[in-house]
Design an enzyme around this catalytic site. Structure first.
Site, PDB file in Angstrom:
ATOM      1  N   ASP A 107       1.348  20.750  -2.996  1.00  0.00           N
ATOM      2  CA  ASP A 107       2.469  20.024  -2.035  1.00  0.00           C
ATOM      3  C   ASP A 107       3.265  20.981  -2.396  1.00  0.00           C
ATOM      4  OD1 ASP A 107       2.264  20.699  -5.106  1.00  0.00           O
ATOM      5  OD2 ASP A 107       4.519  20.137  -5.324  1.00  0.00           O
ATOM      6  N   ASP A 141      -3.980  21.211  -6.250  1.00  0.00           N
ATOM      7  CA  ASP A 141      -3.160  21.533  -7.198  1.00  0.00           C
ATOM      8  C   ASP A 141      -3.368  20.422  -8.713  1.00  0.00           C
ATOM      9  OD1 ASP A 141      -0.832  22.777  -8.232  1.00  0.00           O
ATOM     10  OD2 ASP A 141       0.301  21.520  -7.008  1.00  0.00           O
ATOM     11  N   ASP A 165       0.172  19.840 -10.544  1.00  0.00           N
ATOM     12  CA  ASP A 165       2.006  19.316 -11.037  1.00  0.00           C
ATOM     13  C   ASP A 165       2.316  19.381  -9.474  1.00  0.00           C
ATOM     14  OD1 ASP A 165       2.375  19.215 -13.388  1.00  0.00           O
ATOM     15  OD2 ASP A 165       3.083  21.913 -13.457  1.00  0.00           O
TER      16      ASP A 165
END
Length: 221
Positions: free
Chosen positions: A173, A10, A12
């Protein structure tokens, strides 16, 4: 995870902390509309489902109502313009990112970006931080017909690289990353330091939970 041959990251909240630049873009857009401004903490809790959902959440907060599809489409060009002006003003790499990418690249682990951020923002951000050369595939939220938590982006990687589910791990995240991995039948590592709507990433039951990105190296290698 000794069978892993490829890692999907991922962006961001995983490689880049971009929340402040996104906050400025959202605030500038709300200001233009004559609406109350949101805080950075609020924006951090809204990140993860792509630019349109981010802006819709901001509008619900500021205007007290859900904008129609047509209304949202009218607002999005202004949001995108403001974000383009602030793409890398305050964003920063998390500690250890380049070390981890270099190490994985060194041992011929294939690397990809799978993000819900629009592709047009993803590529210059990677370039600006000197990360482009590490990734052979970059998928933005608008690259395919569906984005995370849909399994399609990871299924696309499995097909492109002729991998089995055990050979690909998704590192992110957010619960969107973990749900996408589960649906695609791949492995997953959840990071605790990013944006996950204020929720413990462990609740999504990834294969492993790490507090720093450096911690993924002994798991994979």
């Amino acid at each position: 995870m000794t069978k892993v041959k490829a890692v999907a990251f991922d962006l961001d909240g995983t490689l880049v902390d971009s929340a402040l630049d996104l906050t400025v873009a959202v605030q500038d857009c709300l200001f233009e509309l004559g609406l109350p401004l949101c805080s950075e903490m609020q924006v951090r809790s809204w990140i993860g489902n792509g630019a349109e959902v981010l802006m819709q959440r901001a509008l619900v907060f500021a205007a007290g109502e859900v904008y129609s599809r047509e209304q949202l489409q009218a607002v999005m060009p202004r949001f995108k313009w403001h974000y383009q002006q602030n793409l890398q003003k305050h964003s920063r790499l998390y500690d250890g990112v380049k070390i981890v990418l270099a190490r994985l690249h060194e041992v011929n682990i294939r690397l990809a970006i799978v993000t819900n951020k629009p592709y047009g923002f993803t590529v210059p951000l990677l370039s600006g931080f000197g990360l482009s050369d590490y990734f052979s595939i970059v998928l933005g939220g608008d690259s395919l017909s569906a984005m995370k938590p849909d399994p399609l982006p990871l299924q696309h990687l499995l097909k492109q690289w002729a991998l089995t589910g055990d050979e690909l791990v998704m590192v992110g995240d957010s619960r969107n990353d973990i749900l996408s991995a589960k649906a695609a039948g791949t492995r997953s590592i959840g990071l605790t330091y990013g944006y996950n709507y204020g929720e413990d990433i462990g609740l999504s039951e990834p294969d492993a939970v790490c507090h720093q990105i450096r911690d993924i190296i002994p798991l994979i290698l």
